[in-house]
Design an enzyme around this catalytic site. Structure first.
Site, PDB file in Angstrom:
ATOM      1  N   LYS A  66      42.926  47.840  45.005  1.00 35.03           N
ATOM      2  CA  LYS A  66      42.052  48.091  46.092  1.00 35.03           C
ATOM      3  C   LYS A  66      42.256  47.767  47.408  1.00 35.03           C
ATOM      4  O   LYS A  66      42.252  48.442  48.359  1.00 35.03           O
ATOM      5  CB  LYS A  66      40.599  47.282  45.884  1.00 35.03           C
ATOM      6  CG  LYS A  66      39.896  47.633  44.572  1.00 35.03           C
ATOM      7  CD  LYS A  66      38.424  47.010  44.691  1.00 35.03           C
ATOM      8  CE  LYS A  66      38.514  45.596  44.590  1.00 35.03           C
ATOM      9  NZ  LYS A  66      38.951  44.937  43.470  1.00 35.03           N
ATOM     10  N   ARG A 143      29.194  43.810  44.597  1.00 36.05           N
ATOM     11  CA  ARG A 143      29.615  43.620  43.299  1.00 36.05           C
ATOM     12  C   ARG A 143      28.615  43.536  42.255  1.00 36.05           C
ATOM     13  O   ARG A 143      28.664  43.471  41.078  1.00 36.05           O
ATOM     14  CB  ARG A 143      30.428  42.557  43.340  1.00 36.05           C
ATOM     15  CG  ARG A 143      31.900  42.614  43.868  1.00 36.05           C
ATOM     16  CD  ARG A 143      32.666  41.468  43.231  1.00 36.05           C
ATOM     17  NE  ARG A 143      34.011  41.310  43.735  1.00 36.05           N
ATOM     18  CZ  ARG A 143      35.253  40.735  43.590  1.00 36.05           C
ATOM     19  NH1 ARG A 143      34.950  39.909  42.593  1.00 36.05           N
ATOM     20  NH2 ARG A 143      36.136  40.968  43.930  1.00 36.05           N
ATOM     21  N   ARG A 177      51.059  38.784  41.988  1.00 35.68           N
ATOM     22  CA  ARG A 177      50.666  38.778  43.337  1.00 35.68           C
ATOM     23  C   ARG A 177      51.187  37.704  43.956  1.00 35.68           C
ATOM     24  O   ARG A 177      51.274  36.394  43.646  1.00 35.68           O
ATOM     25  CB  ARG A 177      49.317  38.823  43.423  1.00 35.68           C
ATOM     26  CG  ARG A 177      48.585  40.077  43.023  1.00 35.68           C
ATOM     27  CD  ARG A 177      47.068  40.177  43.900  1.00 35.68           C
ATOM     28  NE  ARG A 177      46.163  39.794  43.115  1.00 35.68           N
ATOM     29  CZ  ARG A 177      44.766  40.013  43.017  1.00 35.68           C
ATOM     30  NH1 ARG A 177      44.475  41.038  43.415  1.00 35.68           N
ATOM     31  NH2 ARG A 177      43.907  39.130  42.385  1.00 35.68           N
ATOM     32  N   ARG A 221      47.824  32.825  44.856  1.00 38.33           N
ATOM     33  CA  ARG A 221      46.530  32.498  45.083  1.00 38.33           C
ATOM     34  C   ARG A 221      46.097  31.740  43.904  1.00 38.33           C
ATOM     35  O   ARG A 221      46.372  31.765  42.710  1.00 38.33           O
ATOM     36  CB  ARG A 221      45.487  33.680  44.904  1.00 38.33           C
ATOM     37  CG  ARG A 221      45.382  34.542  46.315  1.00 38.33           C
ATOM     38  CD  ARG A 221      44.687  35.882  46.054  1.00 38.33           C
ATOM     39  NE  ARG A 221      43.464  35.707  45.091  1.00 38.33           N
ATOM     40  CZ  ARG A 221      42.847  36.794  45.147  1.00 38.33           C
ATOM     41  NH1 ARG A 221      42.828  37.784  45.840  1.00 38.33           N
ATOM     42  NH2 ARG A 221      41.608  36.870  44.221  1.00 38.33           N
ATOM     43  N   ARG A 232      38.105  36.661  35.152  1.00 38.27           N
ATOM     44  CA  ARG A 232      37.508  37.732  36.521  1.00 38.27           C
ATOM     45  C   ARG A 232      37.285  38.959  35.757  1.00 38.27           C
ATOM     46  O   ARG A 232      36.429  39.613  36.291  1.00 38.27           O
ATOM     47  CB  ARG A 232      38.469  37.457  37.529  1.00 38.27           C
ATOM     48  CG  ARG A 232      38.869  36.234  38.380  1.00 38.27           C
ATOM     49  CD  ARG A 232      38.876  36.380  39.600  1.00 38.27           C
ATOM     50  NE  ARG A 232      39.889  37.302  40.266  1.00 38.27           N
ATOM     51  CZ  ARG A 232      41.080  36.695  40.470  1.00 38.27           C
ATOM     52  NH1 ARG A 232      41.490  35.816  39.860  1.00 38.27           N
ATOM     53  NH2 ARG A 232      41.907  37.966  40.937  1.00 38.27           N
TER      54      ARG A 232
HETATM   55  N1  ADP Z   1      30.899  40.532  46.557  1.00 37.14           N
HETATM   56  C1  ADP Z   1      31.114  39.282  46.045  1.00 37.14           C
HETATM   57  N2  ADP Z   1      30.083  38.585  45.507  1.00 37.14           N
HETATM   58  C2  ADP Z   1      30.275  37.291  44.961  1.00 37.14           C
HETATM   59  N3  ADP Z   1      31.621  36.845  45.042  1.00 37.14           N
HETATM   60  C3  ADP Z   1      32.823  37.362  45.648  1.00 37.14           C
HETATM   61  C4  ADP Z   1      32.614  38.834  46.319  1.00 37.14           C
HETATM   62  N4  ADP Z   1      33.729  38.993  46.817  1.00 37.14           N
HETATM   63  C5  ADP Z   1      34.413  38.105  46.644  1.00 37.14           C
HETATM   64  N5  ADP Z   1      33.872  37.175  45.917  1.00 37.14           N
HETATM   65  C6  ADP Z   1      34.517  35.849  45.686  1.00 37.14           C
HETATM   66  O1  ADP Z   1      35.897  35.731  46.070  1.00 37.14           O
HETATM   67  C7  ADP Z   1      36.637  35.734  45.193  1.00 37.14           C
HETATM   68  C8  ADP Z   1      37.991  36.362  45.524  1.00 37.14           C
HETATM   69  O2  ADP Z   1      37.513  37.882  45.734  1.00 37.14           O
HETATM   70  P1  ADP Z   1      38.817  38.966  45.725  1.00 37.14           P
HETATM   71  O3  ADP Z   1      39.772  38.804  46.643  1.00 37.14           O
HETATM   72  O4  ADP Z   1      37.924  40.166  45.941  1.00 37.14           O
HETATM   73  O5  ADP Z   1      39.338  38.998  44.085  1.00 37.14           O
HETATM   74  P2  ADP Z   1      39.430  39.649  43.174  1.00 37.14           P
HETATM   75  O6  ADP Z   1      38.985  41.287  43.417  1.00 37.14           O
HETATM   76  O7  ADP Z   1      41.015  39.618  42.874  1.00 37.14           O
HETATM   77  O8  ADP Z   1      38.465  39.058  41.946  1.00 37.14           O
HETATM   78  C9  ADP Z   1      36.107  36.393  43.833  1.00 37.14           C
HETATM   79  O9  ADP Z   1      36.526  35.706  42.666  1.00 37.14           O
HETATM   80  C10 ADP Z   1      34.682  35.558  44.078  1.00 37.14           C
HETATM   81  O10 ADP Z   1      34.668  34.319  43.761  1.00 37.14           O
END
Ligand code: ADP
Length: 287
Positions: A66, A143, A177, A221, A232
């Site tokens: 993404k 999400r 990553r 990370r 996840r």
């Molecule tokens: N829209 C969201 N709602 C709730 N938590 C979020 C949201 N976006 C990100 N996070 C938090 O940030 C973390 C990292 O997000 P992101 O970088 O998008 O990771 P990934 O898509 O690889 O899971 C998520 O695992 C969550 O804990």
């Protein structure tokens, strides 16, 4: 839709997490603070509906790419790529007692509470409005169904691109990553060449290696361990369905299967979004 300060306040009050939903005092406190602060943040900003450029969303599992494709497309469209995960990591980079609890949730692969996420996004959108940004590509938000509904109150989303990729490849990609701790650029050391069996297409994704200037500054990370990545992916599968269904019902959702590395996937992606691109971006895309 015209987003007034009242509508902005509804973005916060809409959160299903009423303060009583938080079991710990720190969380209740954070929730209450976010409620009043966020209302102020929104009421002091210009209407987000003054945005005239594309307001698009990228959905997809962790590791699907993404960030890579959203940031490339954002450059074409002349709008910012707003990655929720980046906003979260930035916010939690300073150690605070409440931040530590949130960081723990994140390191376990769990979603953070809506009030925290909505506050971060509201501040980012406000800064963008002040800076004259005309639209955005959102990545990692919304999400959950409640986040979708909150967003709907203050924006006018036109297109939702749902990136898809098989799970074994997603795991390999997350584990490969790497981020440059100096400049923040993302790389991937995974060398993926799978498939072809049972009628599934072969997927070939060569590594995206860093230049020498970043090579000795790479970090992983904390949430990119195999256990957390799998957690996840499971959370994502559960929570994304209502989001996808919502946008599918509105006929805004477009599924897109990632077919390989950037050289194969990017032109295909451009082809599918071309009909939605504003005139001025089309000439850039054609160049
Ligand atoms: N829209 C969201 N709602 C709730 N938590 C979020 C949201 N976006 C990100 N996070 C938090 O940030 C973390 C990292 O997000 P992101 O970088 O998008 O990771 P990934 O898509 O690889 O899971 C998520 O695992 C969550 O804990």
């Amino acid at each position: 839709m015209r987003a007034t300060a009242a509508a902005a306040r509804r973005l916060v009050s809409h959160s299903p997490l009423s303060s009583s939903a938080f079991r710990s005092p720190w969380a209740r406190h954070a929730h209450a603070a976010a409620q009043s602060e966020l209302s102020e943040t929104w009421s002091s900003t210009r209407s987000p509906s003054s945005r005239t450029g594309p307001q698009w969303i990228f959905l997809g599992c962790p590791g699907v790419g993404k960030g890579t494709y959203a940031s490339r497309l954002a450059k074409f469209l002349g709008v910012p790529h707003i990655a929720m995960g980046d906003l979260v990591r930035q916010e939690l980079s300073e150690p605070t007692p409440s931040g530590l609890k949130l960081k723990q949730l994140m390191n376990e692969g769990k979603l953070l509470p809506d009030n925290v996420i909505l506050e971060l996004l509201a501040k980012r959108l406000e800064a963008g409005t002040v800076a004259g940004e005309t639209g955005f590509i959102l990545d990692g938000f919304p999400r959950t169904r409640s986040q979708v509904e909150a967003l709907d109150k203050v924006t006018d989303i036109e297109l939702v691109l749902n990136l898809r990729l098989r799970e074994d490849v997603l795991v390999m990609k997350c584990l490969g990553r790497r981020i440059c701790s100096g400049c923040g650029t993302n790389y991937n050391i995974a060398n993926i060449d799978v498939g072809g069996e049972n009628g599934a297409p072969r997927i070939f994704m060569p590594p995206l290696l860093p230049p020498p200037s970043c090579a000795n500054k790479l970090i992983i990370r904390a949430d990119d361990t195999e256990e957390v990545v799998r957690a996840r992916l499971n959370f994502y599968a559960e929570e994304s369905k209502p989001v996808e269904n919502y946008y599918r019902a509105q006929e805004k959702l477009m599924d897109f299967d990632v077919i390989g590395g950037i050289p194969e996937t990017w032109p295909k992606l451009l082809d599918v979004v071309r009909p939605f691109m504003p005139e001025e971006s089309l000439s850039v895309a054609a160049a």
